[in-house]
Write a protein that holds these residues in place. Sequence first.
Motif, PDB file in Angstrom:
ATOM      1  N   ASP A   1       0.757  -1.088  -0.001  1.00 58.87           N
ATOM      2  CA  ASP A   1       0.064  -0.107   0.017  1.00 58.87           C
ATOM      3  C   ASP A   1       0.828   1.200   0.012  1.00 58.87           C
ATOM      4  OD1 ASP A   1      -2.395  -1.710   0.331  1.00 58.87           O
ATOM      5  OD2 ASP A   1      -1.855  -1.685   2.333  1.00 58.87           O
ATOM      6  N   PHE A   2       2.008   1.197   0.542  1.00 57.06           N
ATOM      7  CA  PHE A   2       2.818   2.271   0.482  1.00 57.06           C
ATOM      8  C   PHE A   2       4.287   1.880   0.315  1.00 57.06           C
ATOM      9  CE2 PHE A   2       2.830   1.385   5.149  1.00 57.06           C
ATOM     10  CZ  PHE A   2       4.087   1.381   5.369  1.00 57.06           C
ATOM     11  N   GLY A   3       5.342   2.682  -0.377  1.00 57.30           N
ATOM     12  CA  GLY A   3       6.766   2.186  -0.369  1.00 57.30           C
ATOM     13  C   GLY A   3       7.539   2.939   0.826  1.00 57.30           C
ATOM     14  N   PHE A   4       8.675   2.352   0.967  1.00 62.10           N
ATOM     15  CA  PHE A   4       9.642   2.747   1.904  1.00 62.10           C
ATOM     16  C   PHE A   4      11.096   2.750   1.415  1.00 62.10           C
ATOM     17  CE2 PHE A   4      12.274   2.257   5.594  1.00 62.10           C
ATOM     18  CZ  PHE A   4      11.943   3.391   6.371  1.00 62.10           C
ATOM     19  N   CYS A   5      11.692   3.893   1.997  1.00 62.27           N
ATOM     20  CA  CYS A   5      13.151   3.637   1.600  1.00 62.27           C
ATOM     21  C   CYS A   5      13.893   4.301   2.678  1.00 62.27           C
ATOM     22  CB  CYS A   5      13.576   4.335   0.278  1.00 62.27           C
ATOM     23  SG  CYS A   5      13.213   3.628  -1.119  1.00 62.27           S
ATOM     24  N   TYR A   6      15.141   3.859   3.171  1.00 62.51           N
ATOM     25  CA  TYR A   6      15.937   4.459   4.055  1.00 62.51           C
ATOM     26  C   TYR A   6      17.004   5.145   3.145  1.00 62.51           C
ATOM     27  CZ  TYR A   6      19.592   5.033   7.482  1.00 62.51           C
ATOM     28  OH  TYR A   6      20.679   5.724   8.430  1.00 62.51           O
ATOM     29  N   SER A   7      17.186   6.159   3.509  1.00 59.84           N
ATOM     30  CA  SER A   7      18.116   6.993   2.430  1.00 59.84           C
ATOM     31  C   SER A   7      18.757   8.268   2.932  1.00 59.84           C
ATOM     32  CB  SER A   7      17.612   7.572   1.097  1.00 59.84           C
ATOM     33  OG  SER A   7      18.186   7.937   0.325  1.00 59.84           O
ATOM     34  N   PRO A   8      19.677   8.011   3.970  1.00 58.47           N
ATOM     35  CA  PRO A   8      20.257   9.126   4.606  1.00 58.47           C
ATOM     36  C   PRO A   8      21.126   9.939   3.600  1.00 58.47           C
ATOM     37  CG  PRO A   8      21.594   7.316   5.182  1.00 58.47           C
ATOM     38  CD  PRO A   8      20.201   6.676   4.450  1.00 58.47           C
ATOM     39  N   LEU A   9      21.009  11.253   3.834  1.00 55.43           N
ATOM     40  CA  LEU A   9      21.778  12.121   2.855  1.00 55.43           C
ATOM     41  C   LEU A   9      23.647  12.612   3.567  1.00 55.43           C
ATOM     42  CD1 LEU A   9      19.142  14.738   1.411  1.00 55.43           C
ATOM     43  CD2 LEU A   9      20.070  12.714   0.433  1.00 55.43           C
ATOM     44  N   PHE A  10      24.359  12.438   2.902  1.00 55.16           N
ATOM     45  CA  PHE A  10      25.706  12.538   3.368  1.00 55.16           C
ATOM     46  C   PHE A  10      25.856  14.292   2.891  1.00 55.16           C
ATOM     47  CE2 PHE A  10      25.610   8.261   2.148  1.00 55.16           C
ATOM     48  CZ  PHE A  10      26.180   7.589   3.549  1.00 55.16           C
ATOM     49  N   ILE A  11      25.160  15.115   3.750  1.00 52.31           N
ATOM     50  CA  ILE A  11      25.431  16.442   4.107  1.00 52.31           C
ATOM     51  C   ILE A  11      26.225  17.069   5.190  1.00 52.31           C
ATOM     52  CG2 ILE A  11      23.535  16.830   2.234  1.00 52.31           C
ATOM     53  CD1 ILE A  11      21.709  17.176   4.434  1.00 52.31           C
ATOM     54  N   ALA A  12      26.696  18.009   5.096  1.00 55.30           N
ATOM     55  CA  ALA A  12      27.429  18.600   6.236  1.00 55.30           C
ATOM     56  C   ALA A  12      26.970  20.023   6.621  1.00 55.30           C
ATOM     57  CB  ALA A  12      29.166  18.615   5.971  1.00 55.30           C
ATOM     58  N   ILE A  13      26.882  20.545   7.753  1.00 60.62           N
ATOM     59  CA  ILE A  13      26.673  21.803   8.325  1.00 60.62           C
ATOM     60  C   ILE A  13      27.503  22.926   7.660  1.00 60.62           C
ATOM     61  CG2 ILE A  13      26.362  23.217   9.992  1.00 60.62           C
ATOM     62  CD1 ILE A  13      25.665  21.028  11.985  1.00 60.62           C
ATOM     63  N   GLY A  14      26.864  23.778   6.872  1.00 61.41           N
ATOM     64  CA  GLY A  14      27.920  24.777   6.308  1.00 61.41           C
ATOM     65  C   GLY A  14      27.892  24.467   4.883  1.00 61.41           C
ATOM     66  N   SER A  15      27.669  23.229   4.286  1.00 63.05           N
ATOM     67  CA  SER A  15      27.875  22.963   2.796  1.00 63.05           C
ATOM     68  C   SER A  15      26.678  22.057   2.519  1.00 63.05           C
ATOM     69  CB  SER A  15      29.061  22.447   2.778  1.00 63.05           C
ATOM     70  OG  SER A  15      29.258  21.446   3.505  1.00 63.05           O
ATOM     71  N   VAL A  16      25.271  22.330   2.816  1.00 64.02           N
ATOM     72  CA  VAL A  16      24.411  21.337   2.787  1.00 64.02           C
ATOM     73  C   VAL A  16      23.895  21.503   1.427  1.00 64.02           C
ATOM     74  CG1 VAL A  16      21.923  21.079   3.149  1.00 64.02           C
ATOM     75  CG2 VAL A  16      23.446  21.473   5.333  1.00 64.02           C
ATOM     76  N   ILE A  17      23.719  22.779   0.677  1.00 67.69           N
ATOM     77  CA  ILE A  17      23.160  22.815  -0.718  1.00 67.69           C
ATOM     78  C   ILE A  17      24.189  21.999  -1.410  1.00 67.69           C
ATOM     79  CG2 ILE A  17      22.462  24.293  -2.586  1.00 67.69           C
ATOM     80  CD1 ILE A  17      21.401  26.133  -0.255  1.00 67.69           C
ATOM     81  N   LYS A  18      25.525  22.491  -1.259  1.00 70.44           N
ATOM     82  CA  LYS A  18      26.518  21.894  -2.154  1.00 70.44           C
ATOM     83  C   LYS A  18      26.703  20.582  -2.365  1.00 70.44           C
ATOM     84  CE  LYS A  18      31.726  21.948  -2.759  1.00 70.44           C
ATOM     85  NZ  LYS A  18      32.842  22.504  -2.325  1.00 70.44           N
ATOM     86  N   ASN A  19      26.543  20.117  -1.055  1.00 64.04           N
ATOM     87  CA  ASN A  19      26.606  18.536  -0.637  1.00 64.04           C
ATOM     88  C   ASN A  19      25.199  17.778  -1.549  1.00 64.04           C
ATOM     89  OD1 ASN A  19      27.805  18.632   2.496  1.00 64.04           O
ATOM     90  ND2 ASN A  19      29.003  18.736   0.612  1.00 64.04           N
ATOM     91  N   LEU A  20      24.307  18.488  -1.503  1.00 61.67           N
ATOM     92  CA  LEU A  20      23.096  17.883  -2.083  1.00 61.67           C
ATOM     93  C   LEU A  20      23.249  17.853  -3.485  1.00 61.67           C
ATOM     94  CD1 LEU A  20      20.123  16.454  -1.506  1.00 61.67           C
ATOM     95  CD2 LEU A  20      19.377  18.937  -1.554  1.00 61.67           C
ATOM     96  N   LEU A  21      23.685  18.985  -4.023  1.00 58.35           N
ATOM     97  CA  LEU A  21      23.673  19.034  -5.605  1.00 58.35           C
ATOM     98  C   LEU A  21      24.864  18.323  -6.308  1.00 58.35           C
ATOM     99  CD1 LEU A  21      22.598  22.646  -5.991  1.00 58.35           C
ATOM    100  CD2 LEU A  21      21.066  20.956  -6.059  1.00 58.35           C
ATOM    101  N   HIS A  22      25.919  18.231  -5.398  1.00 56.08           N
ATOM    102  CA  HIS A  22      27.084  17.757  -5.915  1.00 56.08           C
ATOM    103  C   HIS A  22      27.533  16.451  -4.971  1.00 56.08           C
ATOM    104  CE1 HIS A  22      27.142  21.576  -7.696  1.00 56.08           C
ATOM    105  NE2 HIS A  22      27.490  21.030  -8.689  1.00 56.08           N
ATOM    106  N   PRO A  23      26.743  15.314  -4.755  1.00 57.63           N
ATOM    107  CA  PRO A  23      27.151  14.334  -3.824  1.00 57.63           C
ATOM    108  C   PRO A  23      28.018  13.158  -4.477  1.00 57.63           C
ATOM    109  CG  PRO A  23      25.177  13.823  -4.806  1.00 57.63           C
ATOM    110  CD  PRO A  23      25.354  15.236  -5.293  1.00 57.63           C
ATOM    111  N   ASP A  24      28.829  12.591  -3.716  1.00 58.02           N
ATOM    112  CA  ASP A  24      29.685  11.672  -4.151  1.00 58.02           C
ATOM    113  C   ASP A  24      28.746  10.452  -4.673  1.00 58.02           C
ATOM    114  OD1 ASP A  24      32.050  12.868  -3.742  1.00 58.02           O
ATOM    115  OD2 ASP A  24      32.113  11.922  -1.541  1.00 58.02           O
ATOM    116  N   PHE A  25      27.810  10.253  -3.530  1.00 55.13           N
ATOM    117  CA  PHE A  25      26.656   9.059  -4.180  1.00 55.13           C
ATOM    118  C   PHE A  25      25.494   9.294  -3.430  1.00 55.13           C
ATOM    119  CE2 PHE A  25      28.576   7.457  -0.427  1.00 55.13           C
ATOM    120  CZ  PHE A  25      27.661   6.302  -0.083  1.00 55.13           C
ATOM    121  N   PHE A  26      24.437   8.715  -3.866  1.00 52.24           N
ATOM    122  CA  PHE A  26      23.181   8.720  -3.079  1.00 52.24           C
ATOM    123  C   PHE A  26      23.084   7.040  -2.463  1.00 52.24           C
ATOM    124  CE2 PHE A  26      22.003  12.297  -5.896  1.00 52.24           C
ATOM    125  CZ  PHE A  26      21.699  13.132  -4.931  1.00 52.24           C
ATOM    126  N   LEU A  27      22.594   6.979  -1.261  1.00 49.76           N
ATOM    127  CA  LEU A  27      22.521   5.848  -0.504  1.00 49.76           C
ATOM    128  C   LEU A  27      20.992   5.345  -0.715  1.00 49.76           C
ATOM    129  CD1 LEU A  27      23.439   3.347   0.933  1.00 49.76           C
ATOM    130  CD2 LEU A  27      23.376   4.686   3.129  1.00 49.76           C
TER     131      LEU A  27
END
Length: 314
Positions: A37-63
């Motif tokens: 009935d619903f989907g589920f994913c566990y997907s923590p983002l590898f982002i750091a305080i002070g560079s959140v937007i940069k890390n989100l737009l240019h990650p090494d990978f998505f988990l």
Amino acid sequence: KQGGHLVVLTSTLLPGDCERDVIPVIEKASGEKAGRDFGFCYSPLFIAIGSVIKNLLHPDFFLVGEFDTQSGNLLESFYRTVCDNGAPVRRMNVPSAELTKISVNSYITMKITFANMLGEVAERIPGVDIDDVTQALGSDKRIGSAYLKSGLGYGGPCFPRDNRAFAYMAMSRGVETPFAARTDEYNKSIMGRWAKKIMASASKETDIIALIGMSYKPDTAFAEESQTIGIARLLVEQGYNVHVHNPYGNDHARALLGDSVTSHDELLPCLEQASVVFLGLPLVQVIEPLAQLCKTKTVSVIDPWRQWKEDLCE
């Protein structure tokens, strides 16, 4: 709600937590079944305080830890619209993703600690330049240069927590993790080593010690588990007169240290009163004002990051 829905959890959890605790809570509250009935994913983002937007737009990978294939497909398609660098999406089951998240940060803390241990060894070998050593090590593609710089230890909300979580998780399953435990112990000891160096250059009776850079990393005011905060506490406990300044804001440091130190919102008043200056962060913007000050008074500068050169005062 009519139609399908994908629930994505991004908080750091221990392996097994999603399937044991989180998904049953969602199923009970919704009356629906995960994967049907619903989907589920566990997907923590590898982002750091002070560079959140940069890390989100240019990650090494998505988990992506997917409960079912359809959920993983949907989340991967979303990530493809978010990042600018075509980062790979690493898909796996949920408990594998949970283990991956804390393993990444536990490994990074071990690498940081190795560089700091190497720096301590280098100090005791005449003529060794630790930066030459770590830059050469980082040139080996099996090692890499990221996080391989001797200085202060790691801090913040993620590295200490995830490393300890990894050790706890393994211990609860009957596995000893000497690397994780020893990394945490050594990282805590770094504060005491640098506090001793500061105290060796300062008098309790006559000197003011200025600690510059109180956050756990540059580009933020956040000071949770900051090494410089720990050093300040050690100095205060020993009766030293401590003044502090953080270029990115003093509020969090002030909340952690209270009235035990004198906080300065501006850099120059903090430097002008000091006879011993400790650079707790790599701060390029501090070097020139400090160099000008050293031309008018005698100041002992202690710099774990080796930005400071004595000839800057000449």
